[in-house]
Enzyme design. Sequence first.
Site, PDB file in Angstrom:
ATOM      1  N   HIS A  86      80.116  36.642 106.433  1.00  0.00           N
ATOM      2  CA  HIS A  86      79.337  37.262 107.498  1.00  0.00           C
ATOM      3  C   HIS A  86      79.314  38.780 107.321  1.00  0.00           C
ATOM      4  O   HIS A  86      80.032  39.346 106.487  1.00  0.00           O
ATOM      5  CB  HIS A  86      79.909  36.880 108.859  1.00  0.00           C
ATOM      6  CG  HIS A  86      79.709  35.443 109.211  1.00  0.00           C
ATOM      7  ND1 HIS A  86      80.114  34.899 110.404  1.00  0.00           N
ATOM      8  CD2 HIS A  86      79.140  34.424 108.519  1.00  0.00           C
ATOM      9  CE1 HIS A  86      79.811  33.619 110.432  1.00  0.00           C
ATOM     10  NE2 HIS A  86      79.222  33.302 109.306  1.00  0.00           N
TER      11      HIS A  86
ATOM     12  N   GLU B  19      80.451  41.280 109.072  1.00  0.00           N
ATOM     13  CA  GLU B  19      81.697  42.006 109.279  1.00  0.00           C
ATOM     14  C   GLU B  19      82.597  41.937 108.044  1.00  0.00           C
ATOM     15  O   GLU B  19      83.181  42.940 107.624  1.00  0.00           O
ATOM     16  CB  GLU B  19      82.451  41.439 110.493  1.00  0.00           C
ATOM     17  CG  GLU B  19      81.692  41.556 111.804  1.00  0.00           C
ATOM     18  CD  GLU B  19      80.887  40.318 112.150  1.00  0.00           C
ATOM     19  OE1 GLU B  19      80.848  39.954 113.336  1.00  0.00           O
ATOM     20  OE2 GLU B  19      80.294  39.709 111.232  1.00  0.00           O
TER      21      GLU B  19
ATOM     22  N   CYS C  38      82.333  36.290 115.449  1.00  0.00           N
ATOM     23  CA  CYS C  38      82.678  34.885 115.683  1.00  0.00           C
ATOM     24  C   CYS C  38      84.201  34.717 115.727  1.00  0.00           C
ATOM     25  O   CYS C  38      84.955  35.500 115.141  1.00  0.00           O
ATOM     26  CB  CYS C  38      82.079  33.995 114.594  1.00  0.00           C
ATOM     27  SG  CYS C  38      82.672  34.348 112.923  1.00  0.00           S
TER      28      CYS C  38
ATOM     29  N   THR D 280      37.050  29.883 114.281  1.00  0.00           N
ATOM     30  CA  THR D 280      38.062  29.668 113.242  1.00  0.00           C
ATOM     31  C   THR D 280      37.510  28.998 111.987  1.00  0.00           C
ATOM     32  O   THR D 280      38.156  29.016 110.946  1.00  0.00           O
ATOM     33  CB  THR D 280      39.201  28.797 113.776  1.00  0.00           C
ATOM     34  OG1 THR D 280      38.682  27.499 114.122  1.00  0.00           O
ATOM     35  CG2 THR D 280      39.828  29.432 115.010  1.00  0.00           C
ATOM     36  N   ALA D 281      36.362  28.387 112.078  1.00  0.00           N
ATOM     37  CA  ALA D 281      35.751  27.704 110.931  1.00  0.00           C
ATOM     38  C   ALA D 281      34.286  27.448 111.257  1.00  0.00           C
ATOM     39  O   ALA D 281      33.897  27.394 112.429  1.00  0.00           O
ATOM     40  CB  ALA D 281      36.465  26.388 110.630  1.00  0.00           C
TER      41      ALA D 281
ATOM     42  N   TRP E 264      37.337  32.586 103.260  1.00  0.00           N
ATOM     43  CA  TRP E 264      38.524  33.058 103.976  1.00  0.00           C
ATOM     44  C   TRP E 264      38.062  33.856 105.185  1.00  0.00           C
ATOM     45  O   TRP E 264      37.172  34.705 105.063  1.00  0.00           O
ATOM     46  CB  TRP E 264      39.402  33.935 103.092  1.00  0.00           C
ATOM     47  CG  TRP E 264      40.017  33.187 101.958  1.00  0.00           C
ATOM     48  CD1 TRP E 264      39.614  33.165 100.671  1.00  0.00           C
ATOM     49  CD2 TRP E 264      41.182  32.356 102.033  1.00  0.00           C
ATOM     50  NE1 TRP E 264      40.452  32.386  99.923  1.00  0.00           N
ATOM     51  CE2 TRP E 264      41.425  31.882 100.730  1.00  0.00           C
ATOM     52  CE3 TRP E 264      42.039  31.983 103.069  1.00  0.00           C
ATOM     53  CZ2 TRP E 264      42.498  31.034 100.442  1.00  0.00           C
ATOM     54  CZ3 TRP E 264      43.094  31.159 102.767  1.00  0.00           C
ATOM     55  CH2 TRP E 264      43.319  30.688 101.474  1.00  0.00           C
TER      56      TRP E 264
ATOM     57  N   ARG F  62      55.681  32.956 107.231  1.00  0.00           N
ATOM     58  CA  ARG F  62      56.190  31.677 106.738  1.00  0.00           C
ATOM     59  C   ARG F  62      57.617  31.818 106.218  1.00  0.00           C
ATOM     60  O   ARG F  62      58.481  30.993 106.494  1.00  0.00           O
ATOM     61  CB  ARG F  62      55.291  31.150 105.615  1.00  0.00           C
ATOM     62  CG  ARG F  62      53.942  30.614 106.080  1.00  0.00           C
ATOM     63  CD  ARG F  62      53.137  30.095 104.898  1.00  0.00           C
ATOM     64  NE  ARG F  62      51.867  29.508 105.323  1.00  0.00           N
ATOM     65  CZ  ARG F  62      50.975  28.958 104.500  1.00  0.00           C
ATOM     66  NH1 ARG F  62      51.241  28.931 103.194  1.00  0.00           N
ATOM     67  NH2 ARG F  62      49.856  28.453 104.971  1.00  0.00           N
TER      68      ARG F  62
ATOM     69  N   THR G 188      43.403  21.320 118.352  1.00  0.00           N
ATOM     70  CA  THR G 188      43.918  20.288 119.260  1.00  0.00           C
ATOM     71  C   THR G 188      45.428  20.401 119.433  1.00  0.00           C
ATOM     72  O   THR G 188      45.939  20.459 120.563  1.00  0.00           O
ATOM     73  CB  THR G 188      43.547  18.886 118.751  1.00  0.00           C
ATOM     74  OG1 THR G 188      42.125  18.776 118.655  1.00  0.00           O
ATOM     75  CG2 THR G 188      44.069  17.812 119.702  1.00  0.00           C
ATOM     76  N   LEU G 189      46.173  20.401 118.326  1.00  0.00           N
ATOM     77  CA  LEU G 189      47.634  20.484 118.429  1.00  0.00           C
ATOM     78  C   LEU G 189      48.061  21.834 118.996  1.00  0.00           C
ATOM     79  O   LEU G 189      48.950  21.893 119.861  1.00  0.00           O
ATOM     80  CB  LEU G 189      48.274  20.260 117.055  1.00  0.00           C
ATOM     81  CG  LEU G 189      49.797  20.384 116.983  1.00  0.00           C
ATOM     82  CD1 LEU G 189      50.473  19.433 117.962  1.00  0.00           C
ATOM     83  CD2 LEU G 189      50.296  20.130 115.559  1.00  0.00           C
TER      84      LEU G 189
END
Length: 378
Positions: free
Chosen positions: A53, A55, A78, A164-165, A173, A187, A307-308
């Site tokens: 860690h 420390e 910890c 978006t499309a 793109w 990501r 949708t999701l």
Amino acid sequence: MNSALDHRFMAHAIRLARQGLYTTHPNPRVGCLLVKDGEIIAEGYHRRAGEPHAERNALAMAGAAARGSTAYVTLEPCCHHGRTPPCADALIEAGVKRVVAAMRDPNPKVSGSGFKQLQQAGIEVIEGVMQAQAEALNPGFIKRMSQGLPYVRCKMAMSLDGRTAMADGESQWITSPAARADVQRLRAQSAAILTGVGTLLADDPSMNVRLSASELAIDAALPVPHPVRVVLDPSLETPPEAKMLGLPGPTLIICNDEQPVHGAALEAAGAQIAVLPGDNQRLDLQEVLRFLALQEINEVLLESGATLAGAMLEQGLVDELVVYLAPHLMGSAARGLLLLPGITHMADRIALDICDLRQVGSDIRITARPQREREGGN
């Protein structure tokens, strides 16, 4: 030590912690600074789970000079044995006289106990210096420890008119190369990238990290992170030849109908399969996130269709929206950003707090967080 110096040194410790942005999960990102007579004598950060860690890295650099120093650490040290021994013990053994911590550890195994152990050993403890900045380093770890859920970012890209499309699905793109590189960094800092089977069937996405260690500014000795790719596929429709199954890093397919024959083909292609409860061929999204938290997933990047993304947002499961706004118009026939059928009146609006707004290449990146109560109409 005065407050101004405490803040200055803690800011340095926070910068150190950021060096572990892409590499520490499931552990938190932590930085530590050792200061003696107003001078920095050692520093360290947590590089990777299973390694020392912050420390202990700083103490190793300082050696015997650590005695009588002040430790500035972004998270409570910890006090339990995990993959590595307790940092509170190491600080006590090294003879540190003062510990300044930005925040208490939300892990129930530690929370407050690390501070108590230090104080019982005669070490002065100050808590809460630059707490908000330290918390911003670890939203997923904090949420997983306190609520049993990961922190969910929803990444989307749209034109100036909110599309978006194109109507036929063409979308490459929308944004600039700089914005797409920025998404790669999102990501890389996520433990999982989440999408739905509809997006997989339509686009056959890779959902991987395509930046090098040098582009991510991480230690060359560490591997480029590959988040878990998570596909919500209630009826197990994912084809075994899906592109992501042949890429580095795991792919987890979550369904509510295992279909043993097709499931075996997917597993042979490299997929991991989990069966979770659902209703009418829909997965319980809350249970999905709880399951991911049990897999020690701190931060989830949602990259899905309207949708999701809309369902996650309507159910209050999105913590942060990251929207890239491209400077062009795509027309009224193009596809919209989110499917939100539950919003029919002004009083139903989902109120957002915009917390960051900046230009990335030719695009504008908007970071917003949903307010936890719906905005009332005026």
